[in-house]
Design a protein around this motif. Structure first.
Motif, mmCIF file in Angstrom:
data_model
loop_
_atom_site.group_PDB
_atom_site.id
_atom_site.type_symbol
_atom_site.label_atom_id
_atom_site.label_comp_id
_atom_site.label_asym_id
_atom_site.label_seq_id
_atom_site.Cartn_x
_atom_site.Cartn_y
_atom_site.Cartn_z
ATOM 1 N N ARG A 5 111.946 34.237 -52.640
ATOM 2 C CA ARG A 5 110.651 34.899 -52.465
ATOM 3 C C ARG A 5 109.908 34.117 -51.399
ATOM 4 N N PRO A 6 108.950 34.722 -50.710
ATOM 5 C CA PRO A 6 108.219 33.952 -49.697
ATOM 6 C C PRO A 6 107.411 32.831 -50.355
ATOM 7 N N ASP A 7 107.340 31.663 -49.684
ATOM 8 C CA ASP A 7 106.657 30.508 -50.282
ATOM 9 C C ASP A 7 105.183 30.429 -49.912
ATOM 10 N N GLY A 8 104.725 31.290 -49.019
ATOM 11 C CA GLY A 8 103.304 31.273 -48.644
ATOM 12 C C GLY A 8 102.988 30.229 -47.591
ATOM 13 N N GLU A 9 103.915 29.335 -47.284
ATOM 14 C CA GLU A 9 103.665 28.310 -46.263
ATOM 15 C C GLU A 9 104.483 28.572 -45.016
ATOM 16 N N ARG A 10 105.808 28.608 -45.227
ATOM 17 C CA ARG A 10 106.640 28.957 -44.078
ATOM 18 C C ARG A 10 106.677 30.471 -43.896
ATOM 19 N N TYR A 11 106.610 31.162 -45.038
ATOM 20 C CA TYR A 11 106.808 32.612 -45.039
ATOM 21 C C TYR A 11 105.665 33.295 -45.764
ATOM 22 N N GLU A 12 105.083 34.261 -45.107
ATOM 23 C CA GLU A 12 103.909 34.946 -45.627
ATOM 24 C C GLU A 12 104.217 35.727 -46.905
ATOM 25 N N ARG A 13 103.307 35.616 -47.879
ATOM 26 C CA ARG A 13 103.407 36.448 -49.080
ATOM 27 C C ARG A 13 102.603 37.729 -48.867
ATOM 28 N N GLU A 14 102.852 38.677 -49.751
ATOM 29 C CA GLU A 14 102.189 39.979 -49.619
ATOM 30 C C GLU A 14 100.661 39.818 -49.601
ATOM 31 N N ASP A 15 100.120 38.933 -50.468
ATOM 32 C CA ASP A 15 98.653 38.814 -50.571
ATOM 33 C C ASP A 15 98.043 38.091 -49.370
ATOM 34 N N GLN A 16 98.860 37.505 -48.502
ATOM 35 C CA GLN A 16 98.327 36.835 -47.309
ATOM 36 C C GLN A 16 98.316 37.749 -46.102
ATOM 37 N N SER A 17 98.966 38.879 -46.246
ATOM 38 C CA SER A 17 99.186 39.721 -45.076
ATOM 39 C C SER A 17 97.891 40.387 -44.633
ATOM 40 N N ARG A 18 97.636 40.337 -43.329
ATOM 41 C CA ARG A 18 96.415 40.969 -42.817
ATOM 42 C C ARG A 18 96.733 42.165 -41.926
ATOM 43 N N GLY A 19 98.031 42.336 -41.634
ATOM 44 C CA GLY A 19 98.385 43.408 -40.710
ATOM 45 C C GLY A 19 99.039 44.567 -41.412
ATOM 46 N N MET A 20 100.093 45.068 -40.797
ATOM 47 C CA MET A 20 100.871 46.111 -41.457
ATOM 48 C C MET A 20 101.540 45.459 -42.668
ATOM 49 N N ILE A 21 102.433 46.171 -43.370
ATOM 50 C CA ILE A 21 102.975 45.519 -44.553
ATOM 51 C C ILE A 21 103.791 44.280 -44.138
ATOM 52 N N TYR A 22 103.677 43.284 -44.998
ATOM 53 C CA TYR A 22 104.419 42.049 -44.728
ATOM 54 C C TYR A 22 105.917 42.335 -44.845
ATOM 55 N N THR A 23 106.736 41.411 -44.356
ATOM 56 C CA THR A 23 108.179 41.604 -44.466
ATOM 57 C C THR A 23 108.812 40.350 -45.072
ATOM 58 N N PHE A 24 109.751 40.556 -45.958
ATOM 59 C CA PHE A 24 110.571 39.455 -46.476
ATOM 60 C C PHE A 24 111.846 40.136 -46.947
ATOM 61 N N ARG A 25 112.746 40.376 -46.009
ATOM 62 C CA ARG A 25 113.861 41.269 -46.333
ATOM 63 C C ARG A 25 115.042 41.068 -45.382
ATOM 64 N N ASP A 26 116.053 41.884 -45.591
ATOM 65 C CA ASP A 26 117.213 42.001 -44.716
ATOM 66 C C ASP A 26 118.045 40.715 -44.626
ATOM 67 N N PRO A 27 118.474 40.159 -45.793
ATOM 68 C CA PRO A 27 119.274 38.924 -45.768
ATOM 69 C C PRO A 27 120.614 39.118 -45.066
ATOM 70 N N TRP A 28 121.021 38.117 -44.311
ATOM 71 C CA TRP A 28 122.262 38.212 -43.521
ATOM 72 C C TRP A 28 122.988 36.871 -43.561
ATOM 73 N N PHE A 29 124.189 36.890 -44.120
ATOM 74 C CA PHE A 29 124.989 35.681 -44.349
ATOM 75 C C PHE A 29 125.595 35.183 -43.040
ATOM 76 N N PHE A 30 125.540 33.884 -42.812
ATOM 77 C CA PHE A 30 126.134 33.329 -41.579
ATOM 78 C C PHE A 30 126.647 31.921 -41.825
#
Ligand code: FRU
Length: 430
Positions: free
Chosen positions: A180-205
């Protein structure tokens, strides 16, 4: 705004690359980056469902898997009688397989009981012991009455493939919330000020140079209101897309730790979608898809595949073709393809994408919603589009040809000569 300015405004982010406004201001269609116009295939391969974001079953080293002669892919799908704009609200992951890389068959929905209200994009791993893992985005909280937009990264383990009697992928699957987003490196939903926040599309490498195991994903960088990132311009700060990354210290596909983003685009673009890497000639090519409408004010981009190259996975990424633009749609069909995914084949890099809205020359995607429902249905491809062939050399890329709709060549398959090769051959004949 420069990389340095961004670095100064966020101490501790040394080593993070950025897509700058200056670089993005160079985005322009060129012969090397514009895909040919796409027409619908004569017969639809899978008429009962609409298909969009698609990914292939791959091995740990990134090779597209071949299991007893089958290529396997996973797609977000929705019933084909649903209005295309509504598909994200009901997205279900289905599996498709092919024994010739051209004709695909529907193996049905992958999960009986996935997490989330619906599933968004991800990636799939065919592990060394033959087990299958799926990484996906759980969108919305299961059990909530209304549609919600929370996004969590999930890993499903327990898949096996049985080809004794045709093709079958089955569980029992276990679903694990990975990140889940940690709010520090990665924005959480409640921090978002723009369009919907994103935290998705995992890709293994798996990094071929270090052997380390990574999960890339789409995210946003938190930017404090009034911070001096983007010269304090709040309107620009809402555009804060990033390529997130997590590491699995042991290589376990179900245990990840968040790390600082690989690259971000604060003040440039809000969505760096479906990030993925192609390793080639000792270089890391990082690709993302993005939309015309997610660029910050003052920049003009397209629905397109964008890319960056660096000498290390955590390197200082340089935009491909100076701006980052790698593949876009023709000006008279600006939304004909989306959600591009690049993968190596022999000397070339191939790019698959889904066939989106065609026969439509409007300037924004919003205009689609103003068409009659039957016109919205008629103009939606809802299947995989033609595969593009790319020549990639250092920080330059060039579209050199196309393969058919949903043609994903088998291992070692020789591709037809490109136009340029035909011309070169012609010159060689005396
Ligand atoms: C790109 C995308 C992905 C997401 C999916 C949802 O086409 O926005 O980022 O996972 O569509 O349908």
């Amino acid at each position: 705004m420069t990389n340095e300015a961004l670095g100064e405004s966020r101490p501790g982010t040394r080593g993070r690359a950025g897509w700058t406004r200056e670089q993005a201001s160079r985005i322009a269609r060129t012969d090397d980056t514009v895909a040919p116009i796409v027409y619908p295939p004569e017969t639809e391969q899978i008429p009962e469902v609409h298909i969009w974001d698609t990914w292939f079953l791959r091995e740990r080293d990134g090779t597209l898997a071949t299991v007893d002669g089958y290529r396997i892919c996973f797609s977000l799908t929705a019933p084909s009688d649903l209005l295309p704009g509504k598909r994200h609200d009901v997205a279900t992951i289905r599996c498709f397989y092919s024994d010739d890389g051209r004709n695909w068959h529907n193996a049905g929905p992958v999960f009986e009981d996935p997490l989330g209200q619906r599933q968004w994009a991800g990636s799939a791993l065919y592990d060394d012991d033959g087990s299958v893992y799926l990484f996906y985005t759980a969108a919305g909280e299961e059990g909530a009455d209304d549609l919600t937009y929370t996004q969590r990264i999930v890993g499903a383990g327990g898949g096996t493939i049985d080809t004794a009697d045709g093709f079958e992928l089955s569980g029992p699957w276990t679903h694990h919330e990975l990140l889940r987003p940690d709010g520090e490196r990665y924005e959480r939903e409640d921090q978002s000020r723009g369009m919907i926040y994103t935290f998705r599309d995992p890709w293994f490498f798996e990094d071929p140079e270090t052997g380390e195991t990574w999960l890339l994903f789409e995210a946003n960088t938190p930017v404090q209101e009034g911070s001096d990132a983007c010269g304090g311009d709040d309107a620009l700060q809402e555009f804060n897309g990033s390529v997130g990354i997590a590491r699995s210290p042991t290589g376990d596909p179900l245990a990840w730790e968040l790390e600082d983003p690989l690259l971000d685009a604060v003040g440039v673009n809000q969505e760096l979608e479906r990030p993925h890497v192609v390793y080639r000639d000792g270089l890391y090519y990082l690709f993302v898809s993005s939309h015309l409408h997610t660029f910050a004010p003052g920049l003009k981009g397209f629905d397109a595949l964008y890319g960056f190259v660096a000498e290390e996975l955590r390197g200082d990424y340089v935009p491909l073709n100076e701006s980052g633009l790698v593949v876009t749609n023709p000006e008279n069909a600006p939304f004909q393809s989306y959600s591009w995914m690049a993968f190596p084949h022999g000397d070339e890099v191939l790019v698959q994408s889904f066939f989106n809205y065609y026969d439509f020359a409007g300037e924004t995607l919003d205009e689609i919603a103003h068409l009659s429902e039957s016109e919205q249905m008629r103009r939606f491809g809802g299947s995989l589009g033609p595969t593009l062939r790319l020549d990639v050399e250092g920080s330059r890329t060039r579209i050199i040809g196309t393969l058919g709709h949903w043609h994903i060549p088998l291992d070692g398959e020789t591709l037809p000569l490109t136009d340029r090769e035909l011309i070169r051959r012609g010159q060689g004949v005396d």
